[in-house]
Structure formats: structure tokens, C-alpha cells
Design a protein around this motif. Structure first.
Motif, PDB file in Angstrom:
ATOM      1  N   ARG B 140       0.828  -1.200   0.000  1.00 57.71           N
ATOM      2  CA  ARG B 140       0.000   0.000   0.000  1.00 57.71           C
ATOM      3  C   ARG B 140       0.870   1.260   0.000  1.00 57.71           C
ATOM      4  O   ARG B 140       0.636   2.159  -0.806  1.00 57.71           O
ATOM      5  CB  ARG B 140      -0.959  -0.014   1.190  1.00 57.71           C
ATOM      6  CG  ARG B 140      -2.063   1.026   1.083  1.00 57.71           C
ATOM      7  CD  ARG B 140      -2.963   0.959   2.293  1.00 57.71           C
ATOM      8  NE  ARG B 140      -3.404  -0.387   2.558  1.00 57.71           N
ATOM      9  CZ  ARG B 140      -4.614  -0.854   2.272  1.00 57.71           C
ATOM     10  NH1 ARG B 140      -5.500  -0.055   1.739  1.00 57.71           N
ATOM     11  NH2 ARG B 140      -4.924  -2.100   2.546  1.00 57.71           N
ATOM     12  N   PRO B 141       1.897   1.334   0.867  1.00 55.24           N
ATOM     13  CA  PRO B 141       2.805   2.491   0.763  1.00 55.24           C
ATOM     14  C   PRO B 141       3.423   2.630  -0.631  1.00 55.24           C
ATOM     15  O   PRO B 141       3.494   3.732  -1.172  1.00 55.24           O
ATOM     16  CB  PRO B 141       3.881   2.190   1.811  1.00 55.24           C
ATOM     17  CG  PRO B 141       3.174   1.396   2.847  1.00 55.24           C
ATOM     18  CD  PRO B 141       2.176   0.554   2.081  1.00 55.24           C
ATOM     19  N   GLU B 144       0.567   3.669  -3.016  1.00 61.90           N
ATOM     20  CA  GLU B 144      -0.155   4.907  -2.751  1.00 61.90           C
ATOM     21  C   GLU B 144       0.699   6.010  -2.123  1.00 61.90           C
ATOM     22  O   GLU B 144       0.790   7.102  -2.648  1.00 61.90           O
ATOM     23  CB  GLU B 144      -1.382   4.602  -1.885  1.00 61.90           C
ATOM     24  CG  GLU B 144      -2.304   3.603  -2.573  1.00 61.90           C
ATOM     25  CD  GLU B 144      -3.510   3.193  -1.749  1.00 61.90           C
ATOM     26  OE1 GLU B 144      -3.983   4.000  -0.936  1.00 61.90           O
ATOM     27  OE2 GLU B 144      -3.981   2.048  -1.907  1.00 61.90           O
ATOM     28  N   SER B 145       1.360   5.719  -0.990  1.00 67.09           N
ATOM     29  CA  SER B 145       2.070   6.798  -0.294  1.00 67.09           C
ATOM     30  C   SER B 145       3.199   7.362  -1.147  1.00 67.09           C
ATOM     31  O   SER B 145       3.473   8.555  -1.123  1.00 67.09           O
ATOM     32  CB  SER B 145       2.650   6.306   1.029  1.00 67.09           C
ATOM     33  OG  SER B 145       1.665   5.680   1.805  1.00 67.09           O
ATOM     34  N   LEU B 146       3.886   6.496  -1.887  1.00 70.36           N
ATOM     35  CA  LEU B 146       5.018   6.967  -2.692  1.00 70.36           C
ATOM     36  C   LEU B 146       4.609   7.272  -4.132  1.00 70.36           C
ATOM     37  O   LEU B 146       5.454   7.402  -5.011  1.00 70.36           O
ATOM     38  CB  LEU B 146       6.141   5.929  -2.667  1.00 70.36           C
ATOM     39  CG  LEU B 146       6.841   5.791  -1.303  1.00 70.36           C
ATOM     40  CD1 LEU B 146       7.777   4.607  -1.293  1.00 70.36           C
ATOM     41  CD2 LEU B 146       7.605   7.063  -0.967  1.00 70.36           C
ATOM     42  N   ALA B 147       3.301   7.411  -4.347  1.00 66.58           N
ATOM     43  CA  ALA B 147       2.815   7.624  -5.716  1.00 66.58           C
ATOM     44  C   ALA B 147       3.329   8.932  -6.311  1.00 66.58           C
ATOM     45  O   ALA B 147       3.384   9.091  -7.519  1.00 66.58           O
ATOM     46  CB  ALA B 147       1.284   7.606  -5.750  1.00 66.58           C
ATOM     47  N   GLY B 148       3.758   9.868  -5.492  1.00 69.06           N
ATOM     48  CA  GLY B 148       4.286  11.132  -6.021  1.00 69.06           C
ATOM     49  C   GLY B 148       5.800  11.185  -6.005  1.00 69.06           C
ATOM     50  O   GLY B 148       6.401  12.231  -6.163  1.00 69.06           O
ATOM     51  N   ASP B 149       6.428  10.044  -5.778  1.00 70.07           N
ATOM     52  CA  ASP B 149       7.882  10.002  -5.667  1.00 70.07           C
ATOM     53  C   ASP B 149       8.424   9.025  -6.718  1.00 70.07           C
ATOM     54  O   ASP B 149       7.661   8.387  -7.429  1.00 70.07           O
ATOM     55  CB  ASP B 149       8.254   9.539  -4.249  1.00 70.07           C
ATOM     56  CG  ASP B 149       9.629  10.020  -3.811  1.00 70.07           C
ATOM     57  OD1 ASP B 149      10.494  10.228  -4.674  1.00 70.07           O
ATOM     58  OD2 ASP B 149       9.837  10.153  -2.597  1.00 70.07           O
ATOM     59  N   HIS B 150       9.751   8.946  -6.822  1.00 69.15           N
ATOM     60  CA  HIS B 150      10.363   7.990  -7.736  1.00 69.15           C
ATOM     61  C   HIS B 150      11.170   6.990  -6.940  1.00 69.15           C
ATOM     62  O   HIS B 150      12.168   7.355  -6.332  1.00 69.15           O
ATOM     63  CB  HIS B 150      11.309   8.710  -8.706  1.00 69.15           C
ATOM     64  CG  HIS B 150      10.689   8.986 -10.000  1.00 69.15           C
ATOM     65  ND1 HIS B 150      10.801   8.157 -11.085  1.00 69.15           N
ATOM     66  CD2 HIS B 150       9.896   9.995 -10.398  1.00 69.15           C
ATOM     67  CE1 HIS B 150      10.114   8.656 -12.086  1.00 69.15           C
ATOM     68  NE2 HIS B 150       9.563   9.785 -11.691  1.00 69.15           N
ATOM     69  N   HIS B 215       6.377   0.672 -11.820  1.00 72.64           N
ATOM     70  CA  HIS B 215       5.198   0.851 -12.666  1.00 72.64           C
ATOM     71  C   HIS B 215       5.365   0.120 -13.992  1.00 72.64           C
ATOM     72  O   HIS B 215       5.235   0.693 -15.074  1.00 72.64           O
ATOM     73  CB  HIS B 215       4.908   2.344 -12.878  1.00 72.64           C
ATOM     74  CG  HIS B 215       4.649   3.045 -11.580  1.00 72.64           C
ATOM     75  ND1 HIS B 215       3.403   3.122 -11.030  1.00 72.64           N
ATOM     76  CD2 HIS B 215       5.486   3.629 -10.687  1.00 72.64           C
ATOM     77  CE1 HIS B 215       3.473   3.756  -9.870  1.00 72.64           C
ATOM     78  NE2 HIS B 215       4.732   4.062  -9.634  1.00 72.64           N
ATOM     79  N   GLU B 291      13.604   8.932  -4.507  1.00 75.17           N
ATOM     80  CA  GLU B 291      14.317  10.172  -4.793  1.00 75.17           C
ATOM     81  C   GLU B 291      14.068  11.248  -3.746  1.00 75.17           C
ATOM     82  O   GLU B 291      15.006  11.834  -3.216  1.00 75.17           O
ATOM     83  CB  GLU B 291      13.908  10.702  -6.173  1.00 75.17           C
ATOM     84  CG  GLU B 291      14.949  10.377  -7.232  1.00 75.17           C
ATOM     85  CD  GLU B 291      14.430  10.665  -8.630  1.00 75.17           C
ATOM     86  OE1 GLU B 291      14.692   9.834  -9.505  1.00 75.17           O
ATOM     87  OE2 GLU B 291      13.760  11.694  -8.838  1.00 75.17           O
ATOM     88  N   SER B 292      12.821  11.508  -3.425  1.00 73.92           N
ATOM     89  CA  SER B 292      12.529  12.585  -2.476  1.00 73.92           C
ATOM     90  C   SER B 292      12.431  12.076  -1.046  1.00 73.92           C
ATOM     91  O   SER B 292      12.891  12.726  -0.115  1.00 73.92           O
ATOM     92  CB  SER B 292      11.228  13.284  -2.846  1.00 73.92           C
ATOM     93  OG  SER B 292      11.350  13.872  -4.114  1.00 73.92           O
ATOM     94  N   ALA B 293      11.815  10.935  -0.845  1.00 75.36           N
ATOM     95  CA  ALA B 293      11.592  10.442   0.527  1.00 75.36           C
ATOM     96  C   ALA B 293      12.885   9.977   1.170  1.00 75.36           C
ATOM     97  O   ALA B 293      12.987   9.934   2.391  1.00 75.36           O
ATOM     98  CB  ALA B 293      10.579   9.301   0.516  1.00 75.36           C
ATOM     99  N   PRO B 330      -6.783   1.884  -6.572  1.00 69.61           N
ATOM    100  CA  PRO B 330      -5.900   2.068  -7.736  1.00 69.61           C
ATOM    101  C   PRO B 330      -5.767   0.765  -8.529  1.00 69.61           C
ATOM    102  O   PRO B 330      -5.596  -0.299  -7.964  1.00 69.61           O
ATOM    103  CB  PRO B 330      -4.550   2.419  -7.102  1.00 69.61           C
ATOM    104  CG  PRO B 330      -4.827   2.809  -5.697  1.00 69.61           C
ATOM    105  CD  PRO B 330      -6.098   2.151  -5.296  1.00 69.61           C
TER     106      PRO B 330
END
Lengths: 429, 429
Positions: B140-141, B144-150, B215, B291-293, B330
Motif C-alpha cells: 500500500r505504501p 499509494e504513499s510513494l505515488a508522487g515520488d520515484h 510501474h 528520490e525525495s523520501a 488504484p
């Protein structure tokens, strides 16, 4: 496909990273959401200021209220922090049916109920993964993955600043003041470090975690809170000598009968073999203990522009998807409606160092006092001689009220010259 | 409120815990879903068998196909495992618009595309949190949680059986065979341990993780797979002497240019200071680097009836809520559609122990061979004398193809009596 329009409130450390990521990953985000995300405007305090990211000047505005109430705005991201004007802006946006993503732990812990109520009325989403433990996906697992389980306890390091300070004290023997100054020089602590070192930041996060874990409503003021300013290099060294390390912990624990829970933030000694003991520098880590899942741990960066922005973007994708599907994520869940019990009812253990008179019968009188308060002793060690004699005692589990009463009694004993230090012990029952 | 009807396929270790939890937590689950969950039937192989949980005999059936196609069934939980009949049953259910929760990693890794396609056609949900790392909320993370990260890399211990065996070998000096027997006696390993010790189970999980992280669509057969059966007590001891521990790792890593990724399961040496080194017994832990997290870690129980059932119930609540809201979670996300690159292109490091002739010039000739293949040496250590002389070499990062070619070259060198051991080194770049 019609884009979803996003209003951003705040363009500081986190906000500028949100803008950068929305720009750099526009294609990916559109693929994940199902529609492009378009920045509709950015509310800032002053227009002329130099920023960490390039923003089209036409998007900047100082009128945040006008921005969040614009008809074409679908989603509002709030990263200004603090109570006002954040609360009014979020409530305005939510009650107009917009979805909100926020990183504002202080506001959620002070008045989360008002925000959730506005989300319910407007039928939008209120997501706040970034409010606790920055980039670590923690709230979503609690809200969703563990929805079929019963959380018994959440125990974690949720403030990076204090962890950095305590880690420096532990690894270099530095005093609190020196370690704080180093943290400030490196940007880990603010010029006014009160919110971090006095535990206010951790207490707000503990309130949010407890609310999610126990499906109840918790306000920051209900959290028992103690900071780390009184911790000395001697405390740290003596913990180290005993195989312990001192950490500022946030602990949310259900009572044995399941009818109430405790929420507290305070420094505690944990064994060096405990996984949280290895959490260094400004990292965060949270243990979750659930009935069926057992022990889980989540670890990562708890703060910083890019990590926090990553959590914000994860939420942005989720609320964007929800809007396109015409649905909403899970609402606030408070069905259990459990009470927060007072700190005195919390069951914990204690490490006490007593300066005592070095004469026969001292241990017997000290032991008698512990027994009188129904606190049983796990280990006792005598150190030094004569005027330097010290008794170091670690108790078994007892209520915090009994432990506090015991400490008061010790201070009144004529054979105890001083109670040199008292600290709770966690993580090894 | 009209209940949601749930069909359960399988009533073994996990299935019986699902029934127990659905019964014990019926009130909580109803509150979280928004409607009661009702067990509509339980498909089993034999009716008369003794079970770990009490089940109304009227619910039991051996006709799984009839159960999953019943009009009144809303959600199907599949915990029978294996490819068939699980695949046909899940496809039947999904294509009739039912939602499915499954723990079946082998099936997802072998033919996930067919299941996702059926979910798309039927417009139901396909959730599978329990398929990787049991109770640990990990998918799930990632979804969903990392859906805006790479995500750049996923590196983890995802098989509890092999971790138990390697941990025993490390802590007691036991041989592989003895450690395996102990694991079997304790129920951590099956009578036929092939799926675990040869890395098939971990490879299926790696395929699922890589697909979510990047993905893209990944099948188990695309995963480079090596098991732990060749690891000797000597390998473990010599790793220990150098400050390393041997773990079976699943590694999914994006290439530097971002155009492809590698997926592999093999034993590797990691430094004892690495957080994964402290993962003991049958626990699982997964590092995610985004990348960001930044670096995130997830830790917990990777298997067992109750932990797996906890993950199943979390999914059950989510799909139940989705059905009531008339929406879906999703879908499979494969928009990036990256290729899996061959193992030879993977960049890694190597630890090699060579039995060599003890005479001048040996090191020069060995070093020359490494240089010829463009593999640079980080450390070299000579141990023993005469017939016992051994060179222990750790390389810098190089492609697996160059490392393999170097090892082949070493085997042909006349001064090398034997390549005593070769193992990849991870986690300290």
C-alpha cells in the motif's frame, strides 16, 4: 483530460519542493492520477521574496482566502503551519467541497475535529500523511492496512531534532547545550527550539497517532509531555554504562482492559538491543504493535523539504484520484471513542539514582519504602563509598502514580541525601 | 444495513485465522467498512477435516467455482495458494464484478496480468497486501504513499525461512543442513523446502515489488534467482570475521539512466552495521530508497497465520469500503513500461576467496586479471602460508558480467588452486 487545479498555501522549505516535484514529475503524476495537475496559485506572505524554486509570478498571491475559495480550485495543499490563518483557510476550502492535503500537525492536534467536520460537510478529502514522521508512510498503514487489526501500542521517535541532540550527547558525551548548538548550526534545530526540545512537536504527533490507532479523538493538551532540557551528560553516560540509550519517545498504549489508553511524550531509557536504539541522527522510527500483525517498525526521514514533499505528493495523488472517481478516502474514524487515562494510571518502569549515606541499613530502609508503594525492585546496585555512595535502582512495572509517590517518599527519607536522577525505562518488558 | 457477503477460498493456517478475526472483530469491522461483513461460504478440499477454528458446517463446500460465482457474493478471499485452481477461481470472480483479496504471490508473479485484466473488465478490486512480507504494510505504501515520488531501489529480506536458517548459521555456526532441520522442526520450513531455500518464494515477491516500484509488469521468470543451499558454515564464519553477515536479499534497482531495472534474489554479504543485518530469526524487512523520501525501512513478521490474516483483513476493509462507495482502488499501474535488464548489466560488488600458490608474483597476476576485466579491487588480504595460502579480495562496483568473467578467468589461472568462495556484497556503497 481536464486538469485538476491545485492551490498551494506556503512556499517555504516544503512548499518549494512541492512545486519542484509537481513540475519535474508532471507526466508521471498525470499518469498516476488520471488527469494532469495544474498549479492554480501559490499563497505567500510577501511577493518579492527570493525563493528556492522558480515560480511564475502570475501565480503568486498574498490573498490566500481568495485563492482557496476560487471556484476552479479542486485541491488545496497547506504547508504554512501554525494554527491561524491555516485553520480558517482549510475550513473555508473544505466547506466549499475542495479536498485538502496538509502537513500541519499542530493544527490537527489542536483542532482536528473542526477540520474533519468541515471535510464531512463539504464531502471532500482531508489527508495528512506528512504531518507525522515526514516521508515515512505511517498514517496510511494505520488508517488502512491495519484496519482489520487491533493496535495495542505505538512507540516511536517522532522528532528528529531531539533525536539528533540525544544521539550527539550519546556518541560524543556532549552536554545538552552544546549538542543543541550544533543542531542549530546544522539547521536541525530552530533558533527558538522550544517546540522541539520541550516535546510540543512530538506531543502533537502522538495525539494524531493515538487518534488513528485507537479510533478516538485526541487533542494535544491531553498528551502527557516532558521535554529533554533537563537531561545531563551524566544521565546519558550512566544510561550508556548500563547498556541503555536515552531517547525522546512518543508512546500511545491501550490499557489492559482495552477501555482507555495513555498518550505521553517523555525521555526514556531503552536497551541498546532495542531496534529504536539504533535510530541515529535526525531519523524517525515508529514501532506499532498490533494483536494479529505483531510488531511492525517504520523507519525513515521525519522532516526536511523533499521528504515531506514526497508525503504531500502521495496524498495529492490519492485525493486527485478520489475526485476523478467522485469518491472520498476513509473519513476520520472515532467509533471506539475511548478515553485518555491520566498519566498516573500508565504502567511503566523507573531507573533511579540516589545519593545516600554510606551506612548499614540504608538499603533496607529504601527497599521498605518501595514495598510500601507496591513497587517491586528489579535490580539494585551500590556505587562509590562514603560521601560518594550512590544506589542505582531499576524497578519492575508499576503505575506512574505509585512510582511518583515512591520518588516523593525517597526525597523525604533522611538517609537519602539527594535523588540524583529519575528516568522511565521502556522497551524491554 | 445490508451486509457484504464474503466467500473464503481455503481454510488452512491463514484461512482459519481470517475466520476467527472476522468473527471476533465483527463489530469493529462493520464500523470501519460501513456495513457488516458476512461469511457466505468457505471452500475446502475435504469436508470432514479437523480445523483450527470452528466453522458452521453449512458454510463449507468443496465446490469453490459455484461459491465464487454465486450472485450474492460480493468479495472473494483467496488463501489456497498455488497456480490452479486459484487462477481460474479468481478470474471467475473478478470477471463477474466481485472484488478479490489474495495472498497468492506465486500466482501474481506468474500471471498477474490476467488477474489485473479480469479486475479491469469486471470493475472490481484486486488487493494483495498479504502476498509480500505478510503483515508488513508495504504494498500500500508503494502503491499509494510513494505515488508522487520515484523509487530508485527496493532491497529486502522477504523470506522468513531462509532468514531463520542464515541467522542460525550466523549465531551458532551450524551447517546449512542442521539449520534447515531445526527450521523444519520448528515449523519455519516445510518438509519440501525447495520454494524457500532455492529462492522461488523470494523471487515471486521480488517480481511483485519491482512491478509496483517501477510501474511496469514483471514476471517471476524474469527474476535472476540463486538460493542458499550452497552456503557453508565456512562462508558464514569468514563473512563474520570481516564484519559482514550473509542474507538472502531481494533487490529491485532502477538503472542509472532510469530506462530499465534489474530484479534479483541471491545471497549477499552486508555489513553488520546495516539495518538489515539486525533482522533476526524469521522476521522480514524491506528498504525502499526513493528520490525525495530518501531511505525508508519497513520491518515485521513476514509470515504466519495471524500476521497474514491481519493483512488480508486490512484489504478486506478497503475493498468493502470501495464497494459501498461504488468505487475502486488504484488499478495496476504499468504506465512506465520499463524493461528488465539482464543480470550481467547489474552493478554490484564481489567478495572472493582464492586458494593460491604461496609464491612471489601471485598477487600481481591476480590483480592483472581483475584489471583486464575493468574490475577494480577495494581490499585484498592474504591469509595462511604454503598450501593454506588464501587471497581474500573485495572489489569495487562493477557489472555482474565483468565480475563473472573475472571469476572464470581466475579459475583458469595456474597459480589459483581453487576459487574457494564467491559472494556478492551489498548495502555499503
Amino acid at each position: 483530460m481536464k486538469p485538476l487545479k491545485v492551490a498551494l498555501l506556503g512556499c517555504g522549505v516544503v512548499g518549494s519542493q512541492v512545486i519542484r516535484l509537481m513540475h519535474e514529475q508532471a507526466g508521471d503524476l498525470a499518469a498516476r492520477v488520471g488527469a494532469p495537475l495544474e498549479l492554480a496559485g501559490v499563497a505567500v506572505r510577501r511577493l518579492g521574496r527570493k525563493r528556492d524554486v522558480e515560480v511564475d509570478p502570475a501565480l503568486l498571491t498574498t490573498d490566500a482566502e481568495a485563492l482557496v475559495t476560487r471556484d476552479d480550485v479542486d485541491i488545496v495543499i497547506e504547508v504554512i503551519g501554525g494554527i491561524e490563518p491555516a485553520r480558517s483557510l482549510i475550513v473555508s476550502a473544505l466547506s466549499r467541497g475542495k479536498s485538502v492535503v496538509t502537513a500541519n500537525k499542530a493544527l490537527l492536534a489542536a483542532d482536528g475535529a473542526a477540520l474533519h467536520e468541515a471535510a464531512r460537510t463539504g464531502r471532500g478529502d482531508l489527508y495528512f500523511e506528512a504531518s507525522v514522521a515526514g516521508a515515512i508512510p505511517l498514517l496510511r498503514p494505520l488508517r488502512e492496512s491495519l484496519a482489520g487489526d487491533h493496535v495495542k501500542r505505538v512507540l516511536g521517535i517522532v522528532n528528529g531534532t531531539t533525536n539528533y541532540i540525544l544521539d550527539k550527547m550519546d556518541s560524543t558525551g556532549a552536554s545538552f547545550t552544546d549538542a543543541l548548538e550544533e543542531a542549530q548550526a546544522l539547521g536541525y534545530a530552530e533558533a527558538d527550539p522550544t517546540a522541539d526540545v520541550e516535546g510540543f512537536d512530538a506531543a502533537a504527533k502522538a495525539a494524531i497517532l493515538a487518534g488513528l490507532a485507537f479510533h478516538s479523538r485526541v487533542r494535544a493538551e491531553e498528551v502527557h509531555r516532558e521535554g529533554i532540557t533537563d537531561i545531563t551528560a551524566t544521565d546519558v553516560a550512566s544510561a550508556k554504562a548500563m547498556g541503555y540509550v536515552i531517547k525522546l519517545l512518543a508512546i500511545c498504549a491501550r490499557s489492559d482492559d482495552g477501555r482507555s489508553f495513555g498518550v505521553r511524550v517523555h525521555p526514556a531509557m531503552i536497551p541498546r538491543s532495542h531496534p529504536l536504539a539504533g535510530v541515529r541522527e535526525a531519523y524517525n522510527a515508529v514501532f506499532v504493535e498490533a494483536e494479529s500483525a505483531g510488531q511492525l517498525m517504520f523507519y525513515g526521514k521525519g522532516a526536511g523539504g523533499a521528504p515531506t514533499a514526497s508525503a504531500v505528493l502521495g496524498d495529492l495523488v490519492a485525493v486527485g484520484r478520489n475526485r476523478l472517481a467522485g469518491t472520498r478516502g476513509p473519513e476520520e474514524s472515532t467509533y471506539a471513542d475511548l478515553a485518555v487515562h491520566p498519566m498516573g494510571d500508565t504502567v511503566t518502569r523507573c531507573h533511579v539514582a540516589l545519593d545516600v549515606a554510606d551506612k548499614p541499613g540504608v538499603l533496607a530502609r529504601v527497599a521498605e519504602l518501595f514495598a510500601k508503594h507496591d513497587v517491586s525492585i528489579q535490580t539494585v546496585r551500590q556505587e562509590g563509598h562514603g560521601d560518594d555512595a550512590q544506589l542505582v535502582i531499576v524497578t519492575h512495572r508499576a503505575t506512574d502514580a505509585a512510582l511518583t509517590a515512591t520518588m516523593e517518599g525517597l526525597r523525604e527519607l533522611d538517609i537519602v541525601r539527594a535523588v540524583a536522577s529519575v528516568m522511565r525505562v521502556e522497551g524491554d518488558e
